[in-house]
Design a protein around this motif. Structure first.
Motif, short mmCIF file in Angstrom:
data_model
loop_
_atom_site.label_atom_id
_atom_site.label_comp_id
_atom_site.label_asym_id
_atom_site.label_seq_id
_atom_site.Cartn_x
_atom_site.Cartn_y
_atom_site.Cartn_z
N LEU A 174 -6.90 24.60 -6.42
CA LEU A 174 -7.18 23.90 -5.17
C LEU A 174 -7.84 22.56 -5.44
CD1 LEU A 174 -8.77 26.94 -3.34
CD2 LEU A 174 -6.55 25.93 -2.79
N LYS A 175 -7.69 21.64 -4.49
CA LYS A 175 -8.39 20.36 -4.55
C LYS A 175 -9.48 20.34 -3.48
CE LYS A 175 -4.71 17.34 -6.27
NZ LYS A 175 -5.45 16.79 -7.42
N ASP A 176 -10.59 19.67 -3.79
CA ASP A 176 -11.58 19.40 -2.76
C ASP A 176 -11.14 18.16 -1.98
OD1 ASP A 176 -11.94 17.98 -5.16
OD2 ASP A 176 -14.02 17.50 -4.67
N SER A 177 -11.72 17.94 -0.81
CA SER A 177 -11.27 16.86 0.06
C SER A 177 -12.44 16.31 0.87
CB SER A 177 -10.17 17.37 1.00
OG SER A 177 -9.63 16.32 1.78
N PHE A 178 -12.19 15.14 1.48
CA PHE A 178 -13.21 14.45 2.27
C PHE A 178 -12.68 14.16 3.67
CE2 PHE A 178 -13.71 13.28 -2.16
CZ PHE A 178 -15.07 13.41 -2.38
N GLU A 179 -13.56 14.20 4.66
CA GLU A 179 -13.25 13.58 5.94
C GLU A 179 -13.92 12.22 5.89
OE1 GLU A 179 -13.10 15.66 9.85
OE2 GLU A 179 -14.79 14.35 10.30
N ALA A 180 -13.12 11.16 5.91
CA ALA A 180 -13.66 9.83 5.63
C ALA A 180 -12.88 8.77 6.38
CB ALA A 180 -13.62 9.57 4.13
N TYR A 181 -13.42 7.57 6.34
CA TYR A 181 -12.82 6.40 6.98
C TYR A 181 -12.84 5.28 5.94
CZ TYR A 181 -14.25 9.50 10.67
OH TYR A 181 -14.45 10.63 11.43
N LEU A 182 -11.65 4.89 5.48
CA LEU A 182 -11.54 3.91 4.39
C LEU A 182 -10.81 2.66 4.85
CD1 LEU A 182 -10.55 6.06 1.26
CD2 LEU A 182 -12.82 5.40 2.02
N LEU A 183 -11.35 1.53 4.52
CA LEU A 183 -10.70 0.24 4.75
C LEU A 183 -10.39 -0.37 3.39
CD1 LEU A 183 -11.59 -2.49 7.32
CD2 LEU A 183 -11.18 -3.13 4.95
N THR A 184 -9.10 -0.67 3.17
CA THR A 184 -8.66 -1.23 1.89
C THR A 184 -8.05 -2.60 2.13
OG1 THR A 184 -8.18 0.99 1.04
CG2 THR A 184 -7.21 -0.86 -0.14
N ASN A 185 -8.46 -3.59 1.32
CA ASN A 185 -7.97 -4.95 1.48
C ASN A 185 -7.63 -5.56 0.12
OD1 ASN A 185 -8.79 -8.10 1.49
ND2 ASN A 185 -7.91 -7.53 3.47
N SER A 186 -6.51 -6.31 0.08
CA SER A 186 -6.09 -6.97 -1.16
C SER A 186 -5.76 -8.44 -0.91
CB SER A 186 -4.88 -6.25 -1.77
OG SER A 186 -3.81 -6.20 -0.83
N ASP A 187 -6.45 -9.09 0.03
CA ASP A 187 -6.22 -10.51 0.31
C ASP A 187 -6.59 -11.40 -0.87
OD1 ASP A 187 -5.10 -10.55 2.87
OD2 ASP A 187 -7.05 -10.19 3.80
N ILE A 188 -7.65 -11.05 -1.59
CA ILE A 188 -8.04 -11.82 -2.77
C ILE A 188 -7.05 -11.51 -3.88
CG2 ILE A 188 -9.86 -12.27 -4.43
CD1 ILE A 188 -11.87 -11.32 -2.34
N PRO A 189 -6.44 -12.50 -4.50
CA PRO A 189 -5.44 -12.26 -5.55
C PRO A 189 -5.96 -11.34 -6.65
CG PRO A 189 -5.46 -14.57 -4.95
CD PRO A 189 -6.63 -13.94 -4.23
N ASN A 190 -5.15 -10.37 -7.04
CA ASN A 190 -5.45 -9.45 -8.14
C ASN A 190 -6.71 -8.63 -7.90
OD1 ASN A 190 -3.26 -10.51 -9.83
ND2 ASN A 190 -4.56 -12.33 -10.01
N THR A 191 -7.07 -8.46 -6.63
CA THR A 191 -8.31 -7.75 -6.31
C THR A 191 -8.07 -6.75 -5.19
OG1 THR A 191 -9.65 -9.67 -6.92
CG2 THR A 191 -10.72 -7.98 -5.58
N THR A 192 -8.58 -5.54 -5.38
CA THR A 192 -8.54 -4.51 -4.35
C THR A 192 -9.98 -4.15 -3.97
OG1 THR A 192 -6.48 -3.58 -5.20
CG2 THR A 192 -7.80 -2.17 -3.77
#
Length: 403
Positions: A147-165
């Motif tokens: 089994l895997k453990d899991s999260f209830e979460a809220y994630l914001l992901t942005n890659s506007d900056i070149p070569n950067t996450t």
């Protein structure tokens, strides 16, 4: 089984609102029609005589996961993953597997809504997360289980900056692999919530930089904790040289033991002889306190010297140095890895040595067989009290089919 019907509020509300807020029902139907199903059927056997127990624990389990993710619909997509486990044979004499394999039942571990606009995405709901300080169990590492453990979460992901996450997130609830009482873990409040910020950059050729901060607000404010993680990986031909730094403050340990620091360096790559490969890693911690690794089962593998079976608990002790080396030997279609490690410290468990081996065999399309064995010798034991060497032998066999 109550977990099956217990969805994240945000996810359930968002998914329920789809048919009423959008008029293009046929296109929405296409998003589901063109969605993807993926899953795994898996069986795990393990045995362990943890710290020299006179009776060996043995357990056999079978189960797996089934997941579905819709196709994109005006930037929106939704996903869900159901997990199930059944204990076939349980000969637990010392409850060694109570937090790992000893669980029967089912749980909806993922139920999320994901919205993407240009280089930004927002993902809300139950989800797997893989970052150094917040991580679900990782396949192929010590944290891997049925089994895997899991999260209830809220994630914001942005890659506007070149070569950067950049990933910014808030973790609200956590589902462990098990509840410690023969059932699958349920989604419970993760303290009073946790905030994290993760950045990965590849601007310099052959160099990858990672940084993460985690702040956990404990239910009791005297137990608050936070972590900082830094990692750099530089590729030189077929070799990768890596360095890491981890600091933690765990107020529950008391003012004299709450601060921990860990430094590490690692080299891995090809030996230039056929397909032989190598890995050498070293970690050193300061004497102030034990190092807290973050949130989730996968963080037990963050330290470079984490053992493939027993994880990274030993090298994260205070005032400890650990050296690990491994040799990768492909034989026909089987990848064999032999490794050894030694950890020395003036307190706690004292010196710890380990040797082990694993074999990975993809014997048929989408079928995988893995066999792990690890022998660990500890200089000191906590129970019974006193200085006495104790040995631990752990064997694990994984058989899986992914579709």
């Amino acid at each position: 089984m109550k977990n099956i019907t217990k969805l994240s509020f945000v996810t359930a509300l968002s998914m329920a609102s789809f048919p009423t807020c959008l008029s293009a029902n046929e296109t929405l139907a296409d998003a589901f029609t063109n969605g993807k199903i993926k899953g795994e059927i898996k069986s795990v056997y393990s045995s362990s005589n943890f710290l020299g127990n006179s009776k060996t624990d043995n357990i056999s389990t079978i189960g797996g996961s089934l997941g579905f993710i819709t196709a994109d619909f005006y930037g929106f997509s939704a996903g869900a993953t159901f997990q199930a486990s059944h204990v076939i044979d349980d000969r637990n004499k010392n409850n060694v597997f109570s937090s790992d394999l000893n669980a029967s039942g089912g749980v909806l571990s993922e139920a999320y809504l994901d919205y993407k606009l240009s280089n930004t995405s927002v993902k809300a709901g139950r989800q797997y997360i893989y970052t150094p300080l917040v991580s679900t169990a990782i396949d192929g590492k010590s944290s891997e289980s049925l089994l895997k453990d899991s999260f209830e979460a809220y994630l914001l992901t942005n890659s506007d900056i070149p070569n950067t996450t950049i990933v910014a997130g808030y973790v609200d609830k956590y589902q462990a692999k098990t509840d410690g009482n023969t059932d699958i873990g349920k989604f419970n409040d993760f303290e009073d919530g946790a905030y994290t910020l993760y950045v990965k950059n590849n601007s310099v050729e052959n160099l990858e930089l990672q940084a993460q901060y985690l702040d956990v607000n404990a239910t009791n404010s005297n137990n608050d904790r936070n972590n900082i993680y830094l990692q750099a990986d530089y590729k030189i031909g077929t070799h990768t040289i890596s360095a890491q730094y981890l600091s933690s403050k765990d107020e529950s340990k008391g003012s004299t033991l709450e601060d921990g620091e860990l430094y590490g360096i690692k080299a891995q790559g090809a030996l230039g002889i056929g397909k032989l490969g190598y890995l050498v890693a070293f970690n050193s911690s300061t004497k102030d306190g034990d190092v807290n690794l973050g949130a989730g089962a996968g963080t037990t593998d963050t330290a470079f010297t984490a053992m493939p079976v027993n994880g990274g608990g030993v090298p994260t002790r205070a005032n400890t140095d650990t050296l690990v080396g491994g040799l990768i030997v492909p034989v026909y279609d089987i990848t064999t890895i032999a490794y050894a490690g030694y950890s020395w410290s003036n307190g706690g468990l004292g010196d710890v040595s380990a040797v082990g081996a694993m074999a990975i065999y993809p014997f048929y399309e989408n079928f995988l067989l893995k066999v792990n064995y690890e022998h660990v010798e500890t200089e000191h034991t906590i129970i019974p009290a006193g200085i006495e060497e104790k040995n631990t032998d752990v064997a694990r066999v994984y058989l899986s089919y992914k579709f």
